[in-house]
Design an enzyme around this catalytic site. Structure first.
Site, short mmCIF file in Angstrom:
data_model
loop_
_atom_site.label_atom_id
_atom_site.label_comp_id
_atom_site.label_asym_id
_atom_site.label_seq_id
_atom_site.Cartn_x
_atom_site.Cartn_y
_atom_site.Cartn_z
CB SER A 134 44.58 48.76 40.95
OG SER A 134 44.15 47.66 40.15
CE1 TYR A 166 45.38 51.03 36.03
CE2 TYR A 166 44.98 48.71 36.54
CZ TYR A 166 44.77 50.06 36.80
OH TYR A 166 43.93 50.42 37.83
#
Length: 277
Positions: free
Chosen positions: A141, A154
């Protein structure tokens, strides 16, 4: 690794989103598949969409080292080898970093970081011993390169996953291995990661959603709605395997964002989070 047909690929988080797209993309290349996911029904649905190649499935919680070791044992035992390993399983939770509970970090790190580490430990030594070409794709990501606001937990997990990917690549190079590594860094993609809570273990659940978490959920919902098709992510991942590329973005705007971030950090400034294009 130019030739994929007839080789074996493992994909975790294969029940939907990028994992499902990777499974279908690698199947289209003629690869035999071992697909893993924590959600049995989603995993079965993905397997039903695969055509023309042998496909095995294994319900697997990647945060559990015993489960991942079993996945590796079964894959090598029944398929004989692994040439492409996609450590793809991931979950998302938003919110400011100071409002996250220990259970939140345990869940995010368990899947997003430990899932990668368990995959490396269970598969890579045996892949090295094969002494064949091979590739490990870790779905990181862009949050693993740009710390995003209202997504502290995250971002922490994905920064660590990027570090694990780079360390793996450096270690393999130093060892003279034929294995290569890709850190796949997607931006907004139309996936169900915003609904990750559905697979959160009961022992790691918290009392309720905080106000900042709700605000973050609205942001991520809009980002995913405007996102690219997961099939495009699979396409660039297959291309990266063939070209042996380490860092891969799905949106060209992030490459410029990385340059801007480097310049900001070197000047001592706080980098902005780049807008994907």
């Amino acid at each position: 690794m130019r030739e994929l047909s007839g080789k074996v690929a493992v994909v975790t988080g294969a029940g939907g989103g990028i994992g499902r797209a990777l499974a279908l993309g690698l199947a289209a290349e003629g690869m035999t598949l071992m697909l893993a996911d924590v959600d049995p029904s989603a995993l079965a649905e993905t397997a039903s969409l695969v055509e023309g190649v042998k496909t095995l499935t294994e319900v697997t919680d990647v945060s559990d080292p015993v489960a991942v070791e079993h996945l590796a044992d079964r894959t090598f035992g029944e398929l004989g080898a692994v040439h492409v390993l996609c450590n793809n399983a991931g979950v998302f939770q938003g919110g400011r970093i100071w409002t996250r509970e220990p259970e939140d970090f345990a869940w995010l790190l368990g899947v997003n970081l430990w899932g990668v580490l368990h995959g490396i430990r269970a598969f890579v030594p045996r892949m090295i011993d094969q002494d064949t070409e091979g590739h490990i794709v870790n779905t990181v990501s862009v949050a693993g390169l740009f710390a995003a606001p209202v997504a502290g937990g995250y971002s922490v997990s994905k920064y660590a996953a990027f570090a694990a990917s780079q360390s793996l690549a450096q270690d393999l190079a130093m060892a003279g291995s034929r294995l290569r590594v890709t850190a796949l860094c997607p931006g907004g993609v139309r996936t169900g990661i915003n609904r990750s809570e559905r697979v959160r273990p009961e022992n790691l659940r918290t009392a309720g959603r905080t106000e900042d978490e709700t605000a973050s959920r609205e942001i991520i919902d809009g980002l995913l709605e405007r996102g690219i098709d997961p099939a495009e992510v699979a396409r660039v991942a297959v291309e990266a395997i063939r070209e042996e590329r380490f860092l891969v973005f799905t949106h060209p705007g992030y490459a410029e964002g990385l340059r801007e971030q480097t310049e900001a950090l070197l000047s001592g400034a706080l980098p902005r989070f780049p807008v994907h294009e």
